[in-house]
Enzyme design. Structure first.
Site, PDB file in Angstrom:
ATOM      1  N   ASP A  21       0.767  -1.067  -0.115  1.00 32.13           N
ATOM      2  CA  ASP A  21      -0.007  -0.045   0.007  1.00 32.13           C
ATOM      3  C   ASP A  21       0.834   1.261  -0.017  1.00 32.13           C
ATOM      4  O   ASP A  21       1.979   1.206   0.970  1.00 32.13           O
ATOM      5  CB  ASP A  21      -0.775   0.157   1.375  1.00 32.13           C
ATOM      6  CG  ASP A  21      -2.357  -0.283   1.128  1.00 32.13           C
ATOM      7  OD1 ASP A  21      -2.550  -0.588  -0.151  1.00 32.13           O
ATOM      8  OD2 ASP A  21      -2.890  -0.375   1.948  1.00 32.13           O
ATOM      9  N   SER A 257       4.971   4.196  10.630  1.00 23.78           N
ATOM     10  CA  SER A 257       5.025   3.167   9.955  1.00 23.78           C
ATOM     11  C   SER A 257       3.711   2.436   9.702  1.00 23.78           C
ATOM     12  O   SER A 257       2.762   2.493  10.207  1.00 23.78           O
ATOM     13  CB  SER A 257       5.970   2.126  10.624  1.00 23.78           C
ATOM     14  OG  SER A 257       5.162   1.359  11.582  1.00 23.78           O
ATOM     15  N   LYS A 258       3.863   1.633   8.341  1.00 22.17           N
ATOM     16  CA  LYS A 258       2.246   1.077   7.940  1.00 22.17           C
ATOM     17  C   LYS A 258       2.083  -0.050   9.055  1.00 22.17           C
ATOM     18  O   LYS A 258       1.146  -0.552   9.238  1.00 22.17           O
ATOM     19  CB  LYS A 258       2.748   0.502   6.802  1.00 22.17           C
ATOM     20  CG  LYS A 258       2.669   1.540   5.682  1.00 22.17           C
ATOM     21  CD  LYS A 258       2.314   0.941   4.158  1.00 22.17           C
ATOM     22  CE  LYS A 258       3.793   0.696   3.499  1.00 22.17           C
ATOM     23  NZ  LYS A 258       3.557   0.178   2.088  1.00 22.17           N
ATOM     24  N   ARG A 259       3.261  -0.775   9.734  1.00 21.76           N
ATOM     25  CA  ARG A 259       2.917  -1.675  10.505  1.00 21.76           C
ATOM     26  C   ARG A 259       2.211  -1.395  11.852  1.00 21.76           C
ATOM     27  O   ARG A 259       1.323  -1.868  12.499  1.00 21.76           O
ATOM     28  CB  ARG A 259       4.122  -2.302  11.110  1.00 21.76           C
ATOM     29  CG  ARG A 259       4.067  -3.848  11.329  1.00 21.76           C
ATOM     30  CD  ARG A 259       5.797  -4.364  11.514  1.00 21.76           C
ATOM     31  NE  ARG A 259       6.647  -3.347  11.701  1.00 21.76           N
ATOM     32  CZ  ARG A 259       7.155  -2.813  12.905  1.00 21.76           C
ATOM     33  NH1 ARG A 259       6.444  -3.408  14.042  1.00 21.76           N
ATOM     34  NH2 ARG A 259       8.249  -2.117  13.031  1.00 21.76           N
ATOM     35  N   LYS A 260       2.485   0.015  12.180  1.00 19.80           N
ATOM     36  CA  LYS A 260       1.834   0.517  13.526  1.00 19.80           C
ATOM     37  C   LYS A 260       0.692   1.241  13.448  1.00 19.80           C
ATOM     38  O   LYS A 260      -0.158   1.459  14.223  1.00 19.80           O
ATOM     39  CB  LYS A 260       3.077   1.114  14.453  1.00 19.80           C
ATOM     40  CG  LYS A 260       3.883   0.307  15.160  1.00 19.80           C
ATOM     41  CD  LYS A 260       4.888   1.037  15.907  1.00 19.80           C
ATOM     42  CE  LYS A 260       6.037   1.416  15.268  1.00 19.80           C
ATOM     43  NZ  LYS A 260       6.914   2.258  15.812  1.00 19.80           N
TER      44      LYS A 260
END
Ligand code: GLU
Length: 507
Positions: A21, A257-260
Site C-alpha cells: 500500500d 509506519s504502516k505496521r503500527k
C-alpha cells in the site's frame, strides 16, 4: 546556502518503491517536489524504484498512481506517461547501471565481495555483541576470487561494494536543515548477486541521467547521502541539491509506519472519507507553517496552488510535527463545507453505494432527493463516511426504520401523546410536496415547524428541548439526524405520518 535556481529547468522526482500500500510519505514528498517544480516552471517525475525484488508487491504500482492522482498530484514524466528519460522503472534499466559499476571497479572505488549471507549475519551479530559499529569488515578487499574461495563463508556469485575512503566527507549542505553531519558509512553494496543494483547506485545513476536538480526525501535517508556524494564524485557528476524532509511522526514521536499506524497507508484516508484537498492541506502543514496574509494574520486552510506559489525551502520546519488526526478531521470539515453542493453530493455517492444506501446508478429522483439531504448535512460532517447513517433513513421504506438504542432512550411516558399530537397537527397540512427540499408546497419546513410548536410546545406544554426527540426518533431512527423539519419536508407527508404512526404503535 545556495539554492539552485534555474528557472524553467528544475527537475524533481518522487521515487517510491512498490512494496505494498502506498505510504503517506510518498504523497508528502510528492507535494513538496511538485510545489517547487510548479513554482519554478520545472518538471516533476515519478520513478518506480523496484530493485528490491524480495519486497515487491503486485498492484502496489497501480495503487501509487491511483492515490497520487486522487490527491491531484500529477507528474510530467513517469512509467505511465513516458518521457525523454524512459524507462522510469528501475527494473527496466538494468543495462544502464552496469557500465557505471564497471567504471567504479576499474578505478578501484569498488570491489567484488563473495561473503555469504550467513557469514555476514554472523559478522554483524559478533559486532553487536562486542558493541562496536556494525559494518562490512573488508574480508574480500584486495583478494582474487581464488584467494577468497579458499576461506570460509564463500558464495559463488559476488556482490560489488563501494570502497569507502578513510577520509570520507560525511557532512553536506541541506536545503532545509543547513549543514548536516551524517554517520561514517561502511562499504555499501552497490550491485547485488542477482544483478540488480542496490538503491544507492540506482538512485545516483538515475537522478543523474534524469537530470534531477533537487532530491527531496525523508530524513531517514540522511545517512545514505555521504555514500551518494562519493558516487557522484567518483563518477565525475555534479550532485543535485538535497532537501531532507522532516519525518511524519505518530503521537509517540516515532516515525509513522504502516505496521503500527493504519494512517500510514494512503488508501486509508480515501476509505475514511477524507477529501484530497484536506489531506494535501494537512500534509503541507506537517512540514510547513501556515500562510501569513499581508495583514500578518495566519491562515491554515489553503489550496495546493496557494502553497506552491509561496513555497520556500527555508520555511520547511526540520523538526516536523506530530500527525494529529483531530486536526485533520477539523480541516476535512472545513473543506467539506467549502464544496459546491453538487460536488459535495457527487462525492457522497461512492460511500452511499459502498454502504448499500443507494445503488451505483441512482435515479434522477433519488439524486434530487440526495441533493436536498446533502444541503442539510454538509455543515455537520467531519468525514464523508458519516453520510450513510444520516442519509439512509431517507431512502428506507417507512416500515423498516430501525430505532437505534440511544434514540429509543429519548422516549418517555409523554412520547405517545407527543406523537399523536404531531400526527394530528401535520395531518392538517396540505401535501403537494415532491420530496425535494424547497419545493413550492404547503408541506414545507417552516409550516411543519409552526404546526408542531403550536401542537406540542404550546398545546401539550412540553419544553421545546424535549418536544421533538420522539419525532426525530420516529422519522430517522437516530438520536442525531439532519434538521427535523427539513427532514420531514424531504420525506413528504405520507412517509412522515407513517413513521410517526409506526413508532406510536410500538409504545
Ligand atoms: N525508493 C526510496 C523510497 O522508497 C526513495 C528514496 C529517495 O527519494 O532517494 O523511499
Amino acid at each position: 546556502m545556495s539554492e539552485k535556481k534555474l528557472p524553467g529547468t528544475v527537475r524533481l522526482r518522487v521515487a517510491p518503491s512498490p512494496t505494498g500500500d502506498p505510504h503517506v510519505g510518498t504523497a508528502y514528498m510528492s507535494m513538496f517536489d511538485l510545489a517547487f517544480a510548479r513554482q519554478q516552471g520545472g518538471r516533476f517525475l515519478l520513478r518506480i524504484e523496484d530493485t528490491d525484488r524480495a519486497r515487491l508487491q503486485e498492484d502496489s504500482e497501480r495503487q501509487i498512481f491511483d492515490t497520487l492522482h486522487w490527491l491531484g498530484l500529477t507528474w510530467d514524466e513517469g512509467p505511465d506517461v513516458g518521457g525523454p528519460c524512459a524507462p522510469y522503472r528501475q527494473s527496466e534499466r538494468l543495462e544502464t547501471y552496469r557500465p557505471f559499476v564497471e567504471r567504479l571497479l576499474k578505478a578501484g572505488h569498488a570491489y567484488h565481495c563473495w561473503c555469504s549471507a550467513e557469514l555476514l549475519t554472523a559478522m554483524r551479530e559478533d559486532q553487536q555483541r562486542r558493541k562496536v559499529p556494525t559494518g562490512y569488515d573488508r574480508l574480500c578487499l584486495g583478494k582474487t576470487r581464488d584467494e577468497r574461495a579458499a576461506l570460509p563463508g564463500f558464495s559463488e556469485t559476488p556482490v560489488v561494494r563501494m570502497r569507502i575512503p578513510d577520509d570520507v566527507e560525511t557532512s553536506f549542505d541541506d536545503l532545509i536543515a543547513g549543514r548536516i553531519d551524517a554517520p561514517v558509512p561502511d562499504d555499501q553494496v552497490i550491485l547485488k548477486a542477482d544483478g540488480f543494483p542496490t538503491y544507492h547506485l540506482a538512485v545516483v545513476v538515475d537522478d543523474h541521467l534524469m537530470g534531477i536538480t533537487h532530491v527531496v526525501r525523508g530524513q531517514e535517508w540522511i545517512s545514505s547521502t555521504p555514500k551518494h556524494l562519493l558516487l557522484y564524485r567518483w563518477l565525475g557528476i555534479d550532485p543535485p541539491a538535497f532537501a531532507h524532509m522532516p519525518l511524519l511522526r505518530d503521537e509517540r514521536k516515532a516515525k509513522i509506519s504502516k505496521r503500527k499506524s493504519p494512517w500510514a497507508r494512503l488508501t486509508w484516508f480515501k476509505e475514511q472519507g477524507y477529501l484530497p484537498e484536506a489531506l494535501v492541506n494537512f500534509l503541507a502543514l506537517q512540514g510547513y507553517p501556515p500562510i501569513v496574509e499581508a495583514d500578518g494574520t495566519e491562515r491554515e486552510v489553503f489550496t495546493f496552488d496557494e502553497f506552491a506559489e509561496r513555497f520556500e525551502w527555508s520555511k520547511v520546519n526540520p523538526a516536523g510535527s506530530i500527525f494529529n488526526l483531530d486536526k485533520l478531521d477539523w480541516l476535512n470539515g472545513v473543506w467539506i463545507r467549502d464544496l459546491p453542493l453538487g460536488e459535495f453530493t457527487s462525492r457522497l455517492l461512492p460511500f452511499l453505494e459502498a454502504d448499500g444506501v443507494l445503488s451505483g446508478n441512482p435515479s434522477l429522483g433519488e439524486l434530487a432527493r440526495l441533493r436536498s439531504i446533502a444541503a442539510l448535512i454538509q455543515t455537520r460532517m467531519a468525514k464523508l463516511t458519516e453520510a450513510s447513517a444520516l442519509v439512509a433513513p431517507f431512502f428506507m421504506g417507512d416500515d423498516v426504520i430501525a430505532i437505534a438504542d440511544d434514540a429509543r432512550a429519548q422516549l418517555d411516558a409523554q412520547s405517545p401523546a407527543v406523537l399523536e399530537a404531531a400526527m394530528h397537527a401535520l395531518g392538517d397540512i396540505d401535501d403537494h410536496s415532491r420530496g425535494v427540499l424547497g419545493s413550492e408546497s404547503d408541506w414545507a419546513a417552516a409550516r411543519i415547524e409552526a404546526a408542531l410548536r403550536t401542537a406540542i410546545v404550546e398545546g401539550l406544554g412540553v419544553k421545546p428541548k424535549i418536544a421533538f426527540g420522539p419525532l426525530r426518533t420516529a422519522v430517522s431512527g437516530q438520536r442525531i439526524s439532519p434538521p427535523l423539519f427539513e427532514s420531514m419536508e424531504i420525506l413528504g407527508k405520507t412517509s412522515t405520518l407513517a413513521r410517526l404512526q409506526a413508532l406510536r404503535d410500538t409504545l
